[in-house]
Design a protein around this motif. Structure first.
Motif, short mmCIF file in Angstrom:
data_model
loop_
_atom_site.label_atom_id
_atom_site.label_comp_id
_atom_site.label_asym_id
_atom_site.label_seq_id
_atom_site.Cartn_x
_atom_site.Cartn_y
_atom_site.Cartn_z
N ARG A 29 0.14 -1.25 0.24
CA ARG A 29 0.41 -0.44 -0.04
C ARG A 29 0.75 1.44 0.16
O ARG A 29 0.26 1.75 -0.82
CB ARG A 29 -1.06 0.36 1.30
N GLN B 199 2.40 1.89 -3.23
CA GLN B 199 1.04 2.02 -4.49
C GLN B 199 0.76 3.59 -4.13
O GLN B 199 0.91 4.43 -5.10
CB GLN B 199 0.00 1.21 -4.05
N LYS B 200 0.65 3.81 -2.70
CA LYS B 200 -0.14 5.16 -2.75
C LYS B 200 1.16 6.30 -3.08
O LYS B 200 0.79 7.71 -3.78
CB LYS B 200 0.10 5.46 -0.93
N ARG C 27 4.72 1.16 -10.08
CA ARG C 27 4.19 0.06 -10.32
C ARG C 27 4.90 -1.43 -9.85
O ARG C 27 5.96 -1.51 -9.40
CB ARG C 27 5.19 0.31 -12.21
N LEU C 28 3.63 -2.03 -9.42
CA LEU C 28 4.03 -2.75 -8.69
C LEU C 28 3.54 -4.24 -9.65
O LEU C 28 3.32 -3.99 -10.62
CB LEU C 28 3.26 -3.31 -7.06
N TYR D 264 -1.97 -10.54 -2.89
CA TYR D 264 -2.26 -9.43 -3.81
C TYR D 264 -3.58 -10.03 -4.66
O TYR D 264 -3.64 -10.78 -5.00
CB TYR D 264 -0.81 -9.20 -4.92
#
Length: 465
Positions: free
Chosen positions: A204, A207-208, A212-213, A428
């Protein structure tokens, strides 16, 4: 037969000496892949030590992936890749719901408040106020209080095998803060691989920050290398010493593959240590950074699990070249961890209180874990569950034989006052995890309340066929 000399005059225990000698022979190739280690009885007689000494050394090698056990046959050497030579010149130096007040809570994963050394902490706080009164009124240096960084460097060398200078250490207000600083420092133009299932807070934060995961699945040895290569990632965040929630310890072979991947692809590995201090058998597993010769690993840890969540002091260890760059580019920031808290933690480490606190915590947590497991094993549903990964960390897994979905299983338990999460909750989005596996965080669970509610728990699980 192996010929080693163990000394009772050394400070290291005999099992530690034997473990290190065997590890050296495996790494050098003197003990080759597939070779069977001597039987415990034969080797103990030859060396003049107990079988427990030999077994403890073998178990530590197995935990780190140097050997594996075959039922009824013994221990055999695993494949160990030769590490890459260093090509970099050395520098000068799925979110879980909030607490709803359940009588038995296996989701909350915090230390027992009763174990916190309040009197010691108060005494150290008074001493820090007296000794550092002027420093407490000044701005905290960007990298953190020097005395604390020195104490952490000594701690890491002693407990994690990491050899680093205090100048490589950055102090911050917890791992969340340090991740934010690291992202600002490295930039947002790279794909970052994350473990799935994995710790949701890390994903998180990334992402915040617009990262790019690339979720990468795991196997019994750690992150799957085929999936990592396919992801195209140029950075990886992982917890190799004790992964949450699976409990997997990344094997030595996989660690070397990861370091090779980082070197070959010009990538960075962020080692997010979690609760590896709480290992109940053998010695602590060495960190991934301790094996890094090319400056590819960043190490992050905090004192939130080992001392208390409210102690907002975390630390990041950067490779020497990155540390020099960090000071130049990020040195305008003032350290966000309060100076007083840093001086108190420094004294807690330096005066030996930390080691005693960890030993006390381990004894208490092991006793609580054993009580929880004993209740499970004597329950009416004992033949329908399997306990997994119970020798390290502050949680274990419980596989349940049921026809119910994970959602129905959790709801059935919560109706009788037991809050629990499943392994699938930590997958995920868009990926999967084994179904019907409960994550049992036991470090702060009310075992007496669990015992009282056991008849209702039994009914809830036994009705799930």
């Amino acid at each position: 037969m192996l010929s080693y000399t163990l000394s009772r005059e050394e400070k290291r225990p005999l099992y530690d000496q034997l473990y290190r000698l065997l590890r050296a022979d495996i790494e050098s190739g003197a003990l080759s892949e597939g070779e069977r280690l001597p039987g415990r009885r034969a080797l103990s007689q030859q060396l003049g030590v107990s079988r427990v000494t030999v077994e403890t050394a073998y178990q530590q090698l197995a935990a780190e992936g140097y050997v594996h056990a075959r039922a009824g046959s013994g221990y055999y050497v695993d494949r160990i890749d030769v590490p890459l030579p260093c090509t970099t010149p050395p520098a000068s130096f799925t979110p879980i719901e909030t607490d709803a007040g359940y009588p038995v809570d296996f989701v909350k994963n915090a230390a027992d408040e009763a174990l916190f050394p309040f009197s010691v902490w108060a005494r150290l706080t008074r001493a820090a106020l007296i000794d550092h009164e002027r420093a407490l009124l000044a701005a905290v240096p960007s990298m953190g209080v020097p005395e604390l960084r020195e104490a952490i460097a000594r701690l890491l060398y002693r407990m994690k095998g990491i050899s680093c200078a205090p100048e490589q250490i950055v102090i911050g207000a917890g791992s969340e803060y340090l991740f934010n600083m690291l992202i600002q420092f490295l930039g947002r133009d790279r794909v970052i691989a994350v473990e799935t299932p994995g710790y949701p807070l890390t994903a998180r934060i990334l992402q915040k920050n617009g990262m790019r995961l690339a979720p990468v699945p795991m196997d019994a040895h750690g992150v799957r290398m085929d999936a990592l290569f396919e992801s195209g990632a140029r950075a990886l965040v992982l917890s190799p010493s004790h992964h949450f929630p699976t409990g997997v310890v990344t094997s030595i072979g996989r660690r070397r593959e990861l370091l090779r991947w980082a070197e070959e692809t010009d990538s960075l590995i962020v080692e997010n240590d979690y609760d590896s201090e709480f290992r109940f058998s053998g010695m602590p597993v060495p960190s991934l950074m301790s094996a890094d010769t090319a400056g590819r690993v960043v190490y992050i840890n905090t004192f939130s699990k080992s001392i208390a969540p409210s102690v907002r002091v975390g630390y990041m260890v950067l490779p020497p070249a990155l540390a020099a760059r960090y000071r130049e580019e990020m040195g305008f920031y003032t350290c966000a961890a309060p100076a007083l808290e840093q001086y108190v933690v420094e004294r807690f480490l330096t005066l030996g209180y930390y080691d005693r606190h960890i030993a006390r915590m381990k004894r208490a947590c092991r006793a609580r874990r054993d009580r929880v497991i004993a209740l499970i094993r004597k329950s009416a549903f004992a033949d329908r569950v399997t306990i997994l990964e119970a020798d390290a960390g502050l949680h274990f897994l419980l596989r349940v034989r049921t026809n119910e979905s994970d959602a129905a299983l959790k709801w059935a338990l919560r109706r009788v006052g037991v809050r629990v999460a499943c392994l699938s909750d930590y997958a995920y989005p868009g990926t999967t995890a084994d179904a019907h596996v409960l994550v049992i965080n036991y470090s702060n669970v009310d075992v007496d309340a669990l015992e009282k509610s056991l008849p209702r728990v039994e009914q809830a699980l036994l009705n799930g066929d």
